[in-house]
Design a protein around this motif. Structure first.
Motif, mmCIF file in Angstrom:
data_model
loop_
_atom_site.group_PDB
_atom_site.id
_atom_site.type_symbol
_atom_site.label_atom_id
_atom_site.label_comp_id
_atom_site.label_asym_id
_atom_site.label_seq_id
_atom_site.Cartn_x
_atom_site.Cartn_y
_atom_site.Cartn_z
ATOM 1 N N TYR A 1 33.670 38.207 -64.507
ATOM 2 C CA TYR A 1 33.609 37.696 -63.137
ATOM 3 C C TYR A 1 34.793 36.760 -62.906
ATOM 4 O O TYR A 1 34.977 35.775 -63.620
ATOM 5 N N SER A 2 35.593 37.081 -61.917
ATOM 6 C CA SER A 2 36.858 36.366 -61.734
ATOM 7 C C SER A 2 36.689 34.930 -61.254
ATOM 8 O O SER A 2 37.584 34.107 -61.440
ATOM 9 N N SER A 3 35.540 34.608 -60.619
ATOM 10 C CA SER A 3 35.364 33.267 -60.039
ATOM 11 C C SER A 3 34.472 32.364 -60.886
ATOM 12 O O SER A 3 33.911 31.394 -60.371
ATOM 13 N N ARG B 1 31.688 36.617 -54.153
ATOM 14 C CA ARG B 1 33.029 36.372 -54.695
ATOM 15 C C ARG B 1 33.522 34.958 -54.422
ATOM 16 O O ARG B 1 34.246 34.376 -55.222
#
Length: 324
Positions: free
Chosen positions: A75-77, A39
């Motif tokens: 995917y947040s990153s 993450r």
């Protein structure tokens, strides 16, 4: 990140240009899979991922680009430059572009042909070739060196030996997904079990294929499942570190896999299956032979019992009942 997530990246790219084996789609998928496993990334990791990913996105096919796009969209990153490169972010606004609604898949026009049952596959496999021939091919393959194995697999395509039946498509696709997930997780036990179950092989032979240091046996097993080349390359990179970290080994097995015919793989699969019968027969042949000899000896020693003296009944004649 080049060094920690994917060692030998520059060497693979150099060989890709020189040898003509295009691994760029596989490299982009592997880099993406490794990046999304964490993450939080350092600035240096983000910078190097952006540098490598944006370079590869322009050099891969549409199917690979679409798969990576779908993976990074959730995917947040994901770095913004990569999102922009994939068209997920508007360059001026810095916001994600809403994805189109998924088009439903129409139902099949006709019912699919019935796939053979596991019992039918086993019967067909056992009748493919004589167990002694199968055992000889099996032993010859695992004793051979790298060049001898390549020549042997090439010659198998021309032999009159009966090949094993193809693995049903639905079963093969499921096996490929499970094998790739097990390879990424480094789960040797589940990888070996799924390989043996999908190819209808005993655990002993499946373990021998997985433990084979050369990697040719794994290539044959993957081809028998009709595994796409990028999936096989990812399994090599994750599951076989002694091969995945060697640029020459990755390209050697990639070339072998691309040239390996389906018939060669299915003939070898038939040999792997048939060799189990030869081992079982050899194991019990001596005990069965001893049992037959013992039964023959026991039968010869048994004689028909004779009439004991005095046991014959007297013959009576006349009305008075006197003996003659």
């Amino acid at each position: 990140m080049t060094k920690s997530l994917f060692p030998g990246f520059d060497g693979l790219m150099t060989l890709s240009r020189r040898e003509g084996v295009d691994v760029r789609p596989t490299l982009l998928r592997v880099l993406t899979d490794l990046y999304v496993q964490t993450r939080v990334h350092s600035e240096d990791e983000q910078r190097q991922f952006v540098e490598l990913a944006t370079r590869l996105i322009d050099q891969v096919d549409d199917a690979t680009r679409a798969a990576v796009k779908a993976r990074l969209a959730t995917y947040s990153s994901t770095p913004v430059p990569v999102l922009q490169k994939l068209g997920l972010v508007a360059a001026q606004e810095g916001r994600r572009v809403p994805l189109a609604r998924e088009i439903p898949t129409p139902p099949p026009a006709s019912a699919p042909v019935r796939a053979p049952t596991e019992a039918e596959l086993r019967m067909a496999a056992n009748m493919a070739m004589q167990p002694t021939d199968a055992a000889e091919i099996h032993d010859m393959f695992f004793r051979a060196g790298t060049s001898e194995r390549a020549l042997m697999l090439h010659n198998l395509a021309q032999t009159p030996l009966k090949a094993a039946p193809r693995i049903p498509t639905v079963r093969a696709r499921r096996a490929i997904q499970i094998l790739e997930m097990a390879a990424i997780a480094g789960d040797v036990e589940n990888f070996t079990y799924e390989l043996g179950d999908s190819l209808i092989l005993p655990s002993r032979v499946a373990a021998q294929i997985v433990d084979d240091p050369g990697g040719e046996a794994l290539a044959v097993a993957a081809r028998a499942l009709d595994m796409p080349s990028p999936n096989f390359q990812r399994i090599l990179l994750f599951f076989k570190p002694e091969i995945g970290t060697s640029v020459n080994e990755v390209y050697r097995l990639s070339r072998l896999y691309d040239r390996l015919s389906d018939r060669s793989a299915l003939v070898m699969l038939a040999a792997w299956r048939g060799s189990t019968l030869a081992v079982t027969r050899a194991k019990y042949q001596s005990s069965l032979h001893d049992g037959e000899r013992q039964r023959a000896r026991a039968g010869a020693s048994q004689t028909r019992p004779g009439v004991q003296p005095g046991s014959a009944p007297a013959v009576r004649t006349g009305s008075g009942g006197s003996d003659r």
